[in-house]
Design a protein around this motif. Structure first.
Motif, PDB file in Angstrom:
ATOM      1  N   VAL A 255       0.848  -1.200   0.000  1.00  0.00           N
ATOM      2  CA  VAL A 255       0.000   0.000   0.000  1.00  0.00           C
ATOM      3  C   VAL A 255       0.882   1.248   0.000  1.00  0.00           C
ATOM      4  O   VAL A 255       0.664   2.191  -0.777  1.00  0.00           O
ATOM      5  N   THR A 287      -1.646  -7.797   0.693  1.00  0.00           N
ATOM      6  CA  THR A 287      -2.442  -7.987  -0.517  1.00  0.00           C
ATOM      7  C   THR A 287      -2.033  -9.273  -1.208  1.00  0.00           C
ATOM      8  O   THR A 287      -0.884  -9.720  -1.087  1.00  0.00           O
ATOM      9  N   ARG A 288      -2.973  -9.849  -1.940  1.00  0.00           N
ATOM     10  CA  ARG A 288      -2.682 -11.048  -2.727  1.00  0.00           C
ATOM     11  C   ARG A 288      -1.925 -10.707  -4.003  1.00  0.00           C
ATOM     12  O   ARG A 288      -1.413 -11.597  -4.685  1.00  0.00           O
ATOM     13  N   VAL A 303      -3.444  -0.170  -4.414  1.00  0.00           N
ATOM     14  CA  VAL A 303      -3.399  -1.516  -3.858  1.00  0.00           C
ATOM     15  C   VAL A 303      -4.538  -1.683  -2.861  1.00  0.00           C
ATOM     16  O   VAL A 303      -4.737  -0.833  -1.987  1.00  0.00           O
ATOM     17  N   GLU A 304      -5.259  -2.769  -2.990  1.00  0.00           N
ATOM     18  CA  GLU A 304      -6.374  -3.085  -2.102  1.00  0.00           C
ATOM     19  C   GLU A 304      -5.944  -4.196  -1.142  1.00  0.00           C
ATOM     20  O   GLU A 304      -5.611  -5.303  -1.573  1.00  0.00           O
ATOM     21  N   PRO A 305      -5.926  -3.945   0.152  1.00  0.00           N
ATOM     22  CA  PRO A 305      -5.551  -5.010   1.094  1.00  0.00           C
ATOM     23  C   PRO A 305      -6.567  -6.152   1.077  1.00  0.00           C
ATOM     24  O   PRO A 305      -7.756  -5.945   0.794  1.00  0.00           O
ATOM     25  N   ASP A 306      -6.086  -7.319   1.392  1.00  0.00           N
ATOM     26  CA  ASP A 306      -6.941  -8.496   1.501  1.00  0.00           C
ATOM     27  C   ASP A 306      -7.390  -8.645   2.960  1.00  0.00           C
ATOM     28  O   ASP A 306      -6.542  -8.680   3.857  1.00  0.00           O
TER      29      ASP A 306
END
Length: 341
Positions: A255, A287-288, A303-306
């Motif tokens: 991120v 994140t993946r 970026v999108e966290p998982d």
């Protein structure tokens, strides 16, 4: 108001807006780096997406508040228009033994440049020489090798070390000495070698980031989005300094690296491989789809966290409380200054 008037920046959002989504994570590292084995960070979500607040633990609130200002800026304001969609990055070699260097470099596929850490307080110059030699041998004659001393030498030590390491065809030496006056002195003493001097800590840990350029203390600046208070503030420093720049990270999660990539994407002239490939030093991420180097570069993207990874690598209760209290103190500092994004 004229049509070409600049829009008024939005105010600092309330602390409650940050805490509403705040998650504190503790990510293990592949190799010990900067004296730590785990990298901690606070992530929270703004209208523009997820962002990161991750000043190193030893930094005081005054310095850390700039990191928070940058984090809020990235989460609450649209990033400047990108000039490129991929950022070439360097490999980062921690203070490892020479026989570990090749394995470290393998974690940075396609990277043509290695930044090698030197001048650690618990190591000798002979160890630095052996590590840099191993990096040069692994990269071959076409590769680029730069050093990062993190201000670990005094002027005499730096002169001796740079002379000893010059045979490895160095691209530049980053922050060989801690102070601006010392940087100017070592730049003068080693000018005959033709090895540029870069300033990092001397840009982000002084009251006037332009003092390095004004003192003639460096050939280039290493800039980082979080420590400098955000993408726009960093870009203004670049414009005012008039020196070449490299964009680097502070061992961020993906991120935070996305914020750095957005800065690098907006720099008008990007002459160096950037220090934004450090997700490869993490044994885990949030994140993946981490921002790790592919063919020597990372993409410019949010970026999108998982959620599952945020849960898995959540910091314990004590560390979470420590970080959230720090976040609150830094927010209060910004509020008292009347900070806007």
């Amino acid at each position: 108001m004229h049509d070409d008037a600049q829009p008024v920046p939005p105010p600092l959002p309330p602390l409650a807006d940050l805490l509403a989504t705040a998650r504190v994570v503790a990510l293990p590292l592949v190799t010990r780096f900067r004296g730590i084995d785990v990298r901690e960070a606070v992530l929270f979500e703004g209208p523009e997406g997820w962002t990161e607040f991750s000043p190193f633990a030893e930094y005081g609130d005054e310095e850390s508040s700039a990191w928070l200002e940058a984090s809020v800026d990235y989460g609450w304001r649209q990033a400047p228009p990108p000039l490129r969609d991929r950022i070439p990055v360097n490999a980062t070699v921690p203070s490892v033994d020479p026989d570990e260097v090749a394995a470290v470099l393998e974690r940075f596929p396609g990277c043509r440049t290695a930044k090698v850490k030197v001048a650690a307080s618990d190591q000798t110059l002979a160890q630095d020489v052996a590590r840099v030699r191993a990096a040069r041998q692994a990269l071959g004659p076409e590769g680029r090798v730069r050093l990062d001393a993190n201000g670990g030498w005094n002027v005499d030590e730096a002169e001796h070390a740079i002379h000893a390491l010059a045979e490895f065809d160095l691209e530049y030496v980053e922050q060989p000495c801690p102070g601006i006056d010392d940087l100017a002195e070592i730049r003068l003493r080693t000018k005959y070698m033709g090895i540029p001097i870069a300033a990092d800590e001397s840009v982000r840990r002084v009251d006037d980031p332009l003092a390095v350029a004004e003192a003639g203390a460096a050939d280039l600046l290493v800039i980082k989005a979080q420590p400098l208070g955000g993408i726009r503030r960093a870009l203004s420093i670049v414009e005012a300094a008039g020196l070449p720049v490299n964009v680097s990270s502070a061992l961020d999660t993906s991120v935070g690296l996305a914020m750095g990539a957005a800065l690098a994407a907006a720099v008008p002239h990007l002459e160096y491989d950037c220090g934004l490939g450090t997700a490869s030093l993490l044994a885990a991420d949030v994140t993946r789809e981490p921002l790790v180097p592919e063919a020597g570069a990372i993409a410019v993207r949010r970026v999108e966290p998982d959620p599952g990874l945020l849960d898995r690598y959540a910091a314990d209760a004590d560390r979470t409380a420590w970080w959230l209290a720090r976040l609150e103190r830094c927010h209060a500092l910004l509020a008292r200054r009347g900070s806007v994004l």
